[in-house]
Design an enzyme around this catalytic site. Sequence first.
Site, PDB file in Angstrom:
ATOM      1  N   TRP A 107       0.827  -1.216   0.000  1.00  0.00           N
ATOM      2  CA  TRP A 107       0.000   0.000   0.000  1.00  0.00           C
ATOM      3  C   TRP A 107       0.854   1.256   0.000  1.00  0.00           C
ATOM      4  O   TRP A 107       0.525   2.233  -0.671  1.00  0.00           O
ATOM      5  CB  TRP A 107      -0.994   0.004   1.168  1.00  0.00           C
ATOM      6  CG  TRP A 107      -2.117  -0.952   0.923  1.00  0.00           C
ATOM      7  CD1 TRP A 107      -2.419  -2.053   1.675  1.00  0.00           C
ATOM      8  CD2 TRP A 107      -3.079  -0.932  -0.161  1.00  0.00           C
ATOM      9  NE1 TRP A 107      -3.498  -2.713   1.121  1.00  0.00           N
ATOM     10  CE2 TRP A 107      -3.924  -2.054   0.014  1.00  0.00           C
ATOM     11  CE3 TRP A 107      -3.294  -0.086  -1.243  1.00  0.00           C
ATOM     12  CZ2 TRP A 107      -4.972  -2.343  -0.866  1.00  0.00           C
ATOM     13  CZ3 TRP A 107      -4.332  -0.375  -2.119  1.00  0.00           C
ATOM     14  CH2 TRP A 107      -5.153  -1.481  -1.920  1.00  0.00           C
ATOM     15  N   ASP A 176      -1.744   6.897   6.235  1.00  0.00           N
ATOM     16  CA  ASP A 176      -2.784   6.004   5.719  1.00  0.00           C
ATOM     17  C   ASP A 176      -3.094   5.044   6.864  1.00  0.00           C
ATOM     18  O   ASP A 176      -2.292   4.189   7.206  1.00  0.00           O
ATOM     19  CB  ASP A 176      -2.248   5.251   4.495  1.00  0.00           C
ATOM     20  CG  ASP A 176      -3.247   4.220   3.965  1.00  0.00           C
ATOM     21  OD1 ASP A 176      -4.325   4.051   4.577  1.00  0.00           O
ATOM     22  OD2 ASP A 176      -2.939   3.583   2.934  1.00  0.00           O
ATOM     23  N   LYS A 200     -12.635  -1.445   6.484  1.00  0.00           N
ATOM     24  CA  LYS A 200     -11.921  -2.372   7.369  1.00  0.00           C
ATOM     25  C   LYS A 200     -12.427  -2.286   8.804  1.00  0.00           C
ATOM     26  O   LYS A 200     -12.902  -3.271   9.334  1.00  0.00           O
ATOM     27  CB  LYS A 200     -10.420  -2.131   7.278  1.00  0.00           C
ATOM     28  CG  LYS A 200      -9.840  -2.801   6.033  1.00  0.00           C
ATOM     29  CD  LYS A 200      -9.060  -1.905   5.144  1.00  0.00           C
ATOM     30  CE  LYS A 200      -8.773  -2.577   3.810  1.00  0.00           C
ATOM     31  NZ  LYS A 200      -7.907  -1.781   2.964  1.00  0.00           N
TER      32      LYS A 200
HETATM   33  C1  PLP Z   1      -7.363  -1.299   1.877  1.00  0.00           C
HETATM   34  C2  PLP Z   1      -6.269  -0.338   1.941  1.00  0.00           C
HETATM   35  C3  PLP Z   1      -6.143   0.685   0.992  1.00  0.00           C
HETATM   36  C4  PLP Z   1      -7.069   0.835  -0.183  1.00  0.00           C
HETATM   37  O1  PLP Z   1      -8.285   1.309   0.225  1.00  0.00           O
HETATM   38  P1  PLP Z   1      -9.418   1.653  -0.850  1.00  0.00           P
HETATM   39  O2  PLP Z   1     -10.449   2.288   0.015  1.00  0.00           O
HETATM   40  O3  PLP Z   1      -9.836   0.366  -1.466  1.00  0.00           O
HETATM   41  O4  PLP Z   1      -8.841   2.577  -1.845  1.00  0.00           O
HETATM   42  C5  PLP Z   1      -5.120   1.595   1.148  1.00  0.00           C
HETATM   43  N1  PLP Z   1      -4.266   1.502   2.169  1.00  0.00           N
HETATM   44  C6  PLP Z   1      -4.346   0.521   3.092  1.00  0.00           C
HETATM   45  C7  PLP Z   1      -3.363   0.474   4.211  1.00  0.00           C
HETATM   46  C8  PLP Z   1      -5.354  -0.422   2.998  1.00  0.00           C
HETATM   47  O5  PLP Z   1      -5.446  -1.395   3.922  1.00  0.00           O
END
Ligand code: PLP
Length: 366
Positions: A107, A176, A200
């Site tokens: 990511w 993030d 999540k």
């Molecule tokens: C799932 C995830 C993403 C992507 O998220 P989207 O909402 O599908 O764009 C980005 N960063 C991390 C750490 C993730 O777990």
Amino acid sequence: MQKIRSRKEVFNFSAGPAVLPTSVLEKVQAEILSYGGSGMSVMELSHRSSWFIEIIESAEVLLRELMAIPDNYKVLFLQGGASLQFAMVPLNIAPNKKIGFIDTGVWSAKAIEEAQKLGGYDVRVLATGKESNFSKLPQIGEIPTDLDYLHITTNNTIEGTCFFDVPKTDVTLVADMSSNILANAYDVRDFGVIYAGAQKNLGPAGVCVVIIREDLLELNTNPLPTMLDFKIQAKNKSLYNTPPTFAIYVMKLVFEWSKQVGGVAAIEKNNRTKAGILYDYLDASTLFSSPVDKSCRSLTNIPFITGDKTIDSDFIKQATAAGFENLTGHRLVGGMRASLYNAFPIEGVYALVDFMKKFAEARGEK
Ligand SMILES: *Cc1c(COP(=O)(O)O)cnc(C)c1O
């Protein structure tokens, strides 16, 4: 043909979209045809109606309370997922076009790529976990002070590593937090921007939470496409256009649930207990093991392996048949992964470890 199952017969280890609290889904079910005595479904309400305004405002109040978000931060509910933030953040808060990244896996690599795609940005990877195959977080050396910001991925969903302490720096920190927001306690004041896709720990897919310190909204002076402009989104309280109303409504219910179970401190404690049960077994087992360094093991995403692909796939097959869903590791890393997000019940961890023990014992292992 797949067996028909009830919710009670399944433990869902999905990495995302992920398990939601059953009580939240029951509330959604109870209100689905008529929200709050309106005679209309929440999906049928105008986003400008007083019913919906109350939903989005309480969602913000609840999140502020859960994360102790100071008043000088804005809370935005946007679309495009965390993936859009990979581009939106540099567009908005990097006037000097100098960005630092800590590369901790898939990511963060995507976040780096997106910043590079914008063109003209000096994108510096200050540290990478590549040498350890991302099984641990890299050592971070001196952080240049001329960066617009430093980007980290607090929890690496695919590799299973986590920053329990964030880098100490005067440079604006951007995180993030998609896979551990409300799962690990952080001090919002350590960050300039926090963003997280909801699917999540927060709710259904379709909404992305962005928490941004107000002064950063003033950094960009170039015109941006409206939907990519934090300032416009903030000014319009995330209602410039039609927001994902249903997703925000469910997220609000998840926030209520998060508060009801004791808030982030209690949730983190529970997550430590849940993850500890699985890690303890992985460390004791002769068949299964964790590839992740003990110093930075995630509470929410736990990859594990046997070291033999045939045994891995045999295990996944048998586990799925027994009601342990979505244990297949990410396609890039293989093996297995158990995602133990906030709403994942502890009973499911005990049941999984029990199942793993029996699987190992049948092979003369433990
Ligand atoms: C799932 C995830 C993403 C992507 O998220 P989207 O909402 O599908 O764009 C980005 N960063 C991390 C750490 C993730 O777990």
